[in-house]
Design a protein around this motif. Structure first.
Motif, short mmCIF file in Angstrom:
data_model
loop_
_atom_site.label_atom_id
_atom_site.label_comp_id
_atom_site.label_asym_id
_atom_site.label_seq_id
_atom_site.Cartn_x
_atom_site.Cartn_y
_atom_site.Cartn_z
N ARG A 40 77.36 45.72 36.75
CA ARG A 40 76.10 44.97 36.70
C ARG A 40 75.43 45.18 35.35
NH1 ARG A 40 74.56 48.26 42.01
NH2 ARG A 40 75.72 49.71 40.67
N GLU A 41 75.47 44.14 34.54
CA GLU A 41 74.83 44.18 33.22
C GLU A 41 73.36 43.82 33.32
OE1 GLU A 41 74.41 44.83 30.25
OE2 GLU A 41 74.21 43.16 28.87
N HIS A 42 72.48 44.69 32.81
CA HIS A 42 71.07 44.37 32.67
C HIS A 42 70.88 43.69 31.32
CE1 HIS A 42 70.84 47.53 35.76
NE2 HIS A 42 69.66 47.01 36.09
N VAL A 43 70.68 42.38 31.33
CA VAL A 43 70.52 41.66 30.07
C VAL A 43 69.28 42.16 29.33
CG1 VAL A 43 70.23 39.38 29.01
CG2 VAL A 43 71.80 39.67 30.92
N TRP A 44 68.16 42.33 30.07
CA TRP A 44 67.04 43.09 29.50
C TRP A 44 67.39 44.54 29.76
CZ3 TRP A 44 62.07 41.32 27.56
CH2 TRP A 44 61.26 42.38 27.14
N ALA A 45 67.83 45.25 28.73
CA ALA A 45 68.32 46.61 28.91
C ALA A 45 67.30 47.46 29.66
CB ALA A 45 68.62 47.23 27.54
N ASP A 49 71.61 31.16 27.73
CA ASP A 49 71.44 31.88 29.00
C ASP A 49 70.76 33.22 28.76
OD1 ASP A 49 73.83 30.15 28.85
OD2 ASP A 49 74.16 30.67 30.94
N VAL A 50 71.26 33.95 27.75
CA VAL A 50 70.69 35.26 27.42
C VAL A 50 69.22 35.12 27.03
CG1 VAL A 50 70.74 37.11 25.69
CG2 VAL A 50 72.87 36.36 26.81
N ALA A 51 68.92 34.16 26.17
CA ALA A 51 67.54 33.96 25.73
C ALA A 51 66.62 33.67 26.90
CB ALA A 51 67.48 32.82 24.71
N ARG A 52 67.03 32.77 27.78
CA ARG A 52 66.17 32.39 28.90
C ARG A 52 66.01 33.52 29.91
NH1 ARG A 52 68.47 27.55 27.13
NH2 ARG A 52 70.44 27.92 28.22
N MET A 53 67.02 34.37 30.06
CA MET A 53 66.87 35.54 30.93
C MET A 53 65.86 36.52 30.35
SD MET A 53 70.68 36.32 32.45
CE MET A 53 71.68 35.94 31.01
N ILE A 54 65.92 36.76 29.06
CA ILE A 54 64.98 37.67 28.41
C ILE A 54 63.55 37.13 28.54
CG2 ILE A 54 64.22 38.55 26.16
CD1 ILE A 54 66.61 40.06 27.29
N LEU A 55 63.36 35.85 28.32
CA LEU A 55 62.02 35.27 28.35
C LEU A 55 61.49 35.19 29.77
CD1 LEU A 55 62.45 32.63 25.52
CD2 LEU A 55 61.48 34.94 25.38
N TYR A 56 62.38 35.00 30.74
CA TYR A 56 61.95 35.10 32.15
C TYR A 56 61.35 36.48 32.41
CZ TYR A 56 62.45 36.47 37.03
OH TYR A 56 62.20 36.99 38.28
N MET A 57 62.05 37.52 31.98
CA MET A 57 61.57 38.89 32.22
C MET A 57 60.21 39.12 31.58
SD MET A 57 63.80 40.52 34.13
CE MET A 57 63.68 42.31 33.81
N ALA A 58 60.00 38.54 30.41
CA ALA A 58 58.73 38.70 29.70
C ALA A 58 57.58 38.03 30.43
CB ALA A 58 58.85 38.15 28.28
N VAL A 59 57.86 36.99 31.18
CA VAL A 59 56.82 36.30 31.94
C VAL A 59 56.65 36.95 33.31
CG1 VAL A 59 56.20 34.12 33.07
CG2 VAL A 59 57.07 34.11 30.73
N ARG A 60 57.74 37.32 33.94
CA ARG A 60 57.67 37.89 35.29
C ARG A 60 56.99 39.26 35.30
NH1 ARG A 60 56.60 40.44 38.70
NH2 ARG A 60 57.56 40.88 40.74
N TYR A 61 57.27 40.10 34.32
CA TYR A 61 56.77 41.48 34.34
C TYR A 61 55.69 41.66 33.26
CZ TYR A 61 60.59 41.96 37.53
OH TYR A 61 61.41 41.76 38.61
N SER A 89 60.72 51.50 24.31
CA SER A 89 59.50 50.71 24.42
C SER A 89 59.78 49.46 25.25
CB SER A 89 58.97 50.33 23.04
OG SER A 89 59.88 49.48 22.37
N PRO A 90 58.79 48.92 25.95
CA PRO A 90 59.02 47.75 26.82
C PRO A 90 59.09 46.45 26.02
CG PRO A 90 56.73 48.40 26.94
CD PRO A 90 57.41 49.43 26.06
N ALA A 91 60.00 46.42 25.05
CA ALA A 91 60.13 45.28 24.15
C ALA A 91 61.59 45.07 23.82
CB ALA A 91 59.34 45.52 22.87
N ILE A 92 61.91 43.83 23.44
CA ILE A 92 63.28 43.54 23.04
C ILE A 92 63.24 42.41 22.02
CG2 ILE A 92 63.93 41.74 24.71
CD1 ILE A 92 66.44 43.50 25.30
N GLY A 93 64.14 42.42 21.08
CA GLY A 93 64.18 41.40 20.05
C GLY A 93 65.56 40.81 19.91
N LYS A 94 65.65 39.82 18.97
CA LYS A 94 64.54 39.29 18.18
C LYS A 94 64.11 37.95 18.77
CE LYS A 94 65.75 41.17 13.61
NZ LYS A 94 66.17 40.77 12.23
N LEU A 95 62.81 37.78 18.87
CA LEU A 95 62.27 36.59 19.50
C LEU A 95 62.69 35.32 18.76
CD1 LEU A 95 60.51 35.08 21.50
CD2 LEU A 95 58.51 35.64 20.07
N SER A 96 62.62 35.32 17.44
CA SER A 96 62.97 34.11 16.69
C SER A 96 64.42 33.71 16.92
CB SER A 96 62.72 34.32 15.19
OG SER A 96 63.49 35.40 14.70
#
Length: 280
Positions: free
Chosen positions: A128-133, A197-209, A229-236
């Motif tokens: 089970r890979e956590h895309v948001w580590a 897919d990866v980008a949208r999973m990361i951005l989902y997590m940023a909105v959900r939590y 830290s509760p952050a992940i990059g790179k947004l751009s």
């Protein structure tokens, strides 16, 4: 029957037959794949489905942008049924099922179709890979962000270890056994077919939590080496990937399955990719 009613009856019967034929054709049509191995585009009927969601699920978000949109989406998607980390094994066998082989799942980074039963921790297994580590915010495998199916994906044990808790960026050396993926000391670049897919999973997590349910406020930033830290990059880079690789049939089906069978919430950036730019 009076003669004048017969033409109307025949017309209605013809329409019924045509509708049934279309429904049968749609149900029988297989989910195809592009020549690069990515699933084919979703059928045109998804437009009608999205419109229906806008009238119901997303009705309080329509017409908003920026922080107002992010806040509205958070309120919508935080209502969810949670699964445990143990339950995630069986859930992933459904959410990531190979459309061409119901006995297999598709692994995120390698794209390999692999038996659902070969899951575990040994070399050659999938796990089970956590895309948001999970170390980015230190939530581990706690029920909540640690078990959220919208960012958990099946992946080869070795490749999962190579990715580790690295942020996302471009460049690096080719990942052995995972063609199209690259990594260096502080970042990981997935293959082209799943960049969005990866980008949208990361951005989902940023909105959900957002820090209002006992877990950290997760946010994307422009850094790598974010550590715990509760952050992940790179947004751009993530924004560019989302634009370059729009949602395909596999990703859309996965979103539907999670909503309908497991968590009963959705990844809004799969339904509305344009909301990435509207918020960030």
């Amino acid at each position: 029957m009076p003669r004048r009613q017969r033409p109307l009856r025949r017309t209605l019967l013809a329409l019924g037959v045509a509708t049934a034929a279309l429904a049968t054709t749609a149900a029988a049509a297989p989910v195809g794949a592009r020549s690069d191995g990515a699933p084919a585009a979703a059928p045109a009927t998804s437009t009608a489905a999205t419109a229906a969601l806008d009238d119901t699920y997303y009705q309080n978000a329509i017409g908003k942008s920026g922080t107002a949109l992010k806040s509205a989406l958070h309120t919508i998607i935080k209502s969810q049924t949670k699964v445990t980390y143990a339950q995630a094994w069986d859930a992933l066998k459904v959410t990531d099922q190979d459309p061409a082989n119901s006995s297999n799942v598709i692994l995120l980074y390698t794209g390999r179709s692999q038996s659902k039963t070969s899951n575990g921790g040994d070399t050659g297994d999938w796990n089970r890979e956590h895309v948001w580590a999970k170390s980015h915010g230190d939530f581990g495998t706690a029920t909540g962000p640690g078990t959220d199916l919208h960012h958990l994906r099946p992946e080869d044990v070795t490749v999962n270890s190579v990715r580790g808790n690295k942020d996302f960026d471009t460049g690096g050396s080719a990942v052995s056994g995972a063609s199209g993926n690259y990594t260096d000391s502080d970042s990981f670049e997935p293959r082209n077919a799943v960049k969005g897919d990866v980008a949208r999973m990361i951005l989902y997590m940023a909105v959900r939590y957002e820090g209002d349910d006992g877990f950290a406020d997760l946010e994307p930033n422009e850094k790598v080496n974010n550590g715990s830290s509760p952050a992940i990059g790179k947004l751009s880079v993530l924004k560019k990937w989302s634009d370059q690789d729009p949602p395909d049939a596999f990703e859309k089906r996965r979103n539907d399955v999670i909503h309908d069978q497991f968590q009963h919430n959705r990844n809004p950036f799969i339904d509305h990719p344009e909301w990435v730019e509207a918020i960030w």
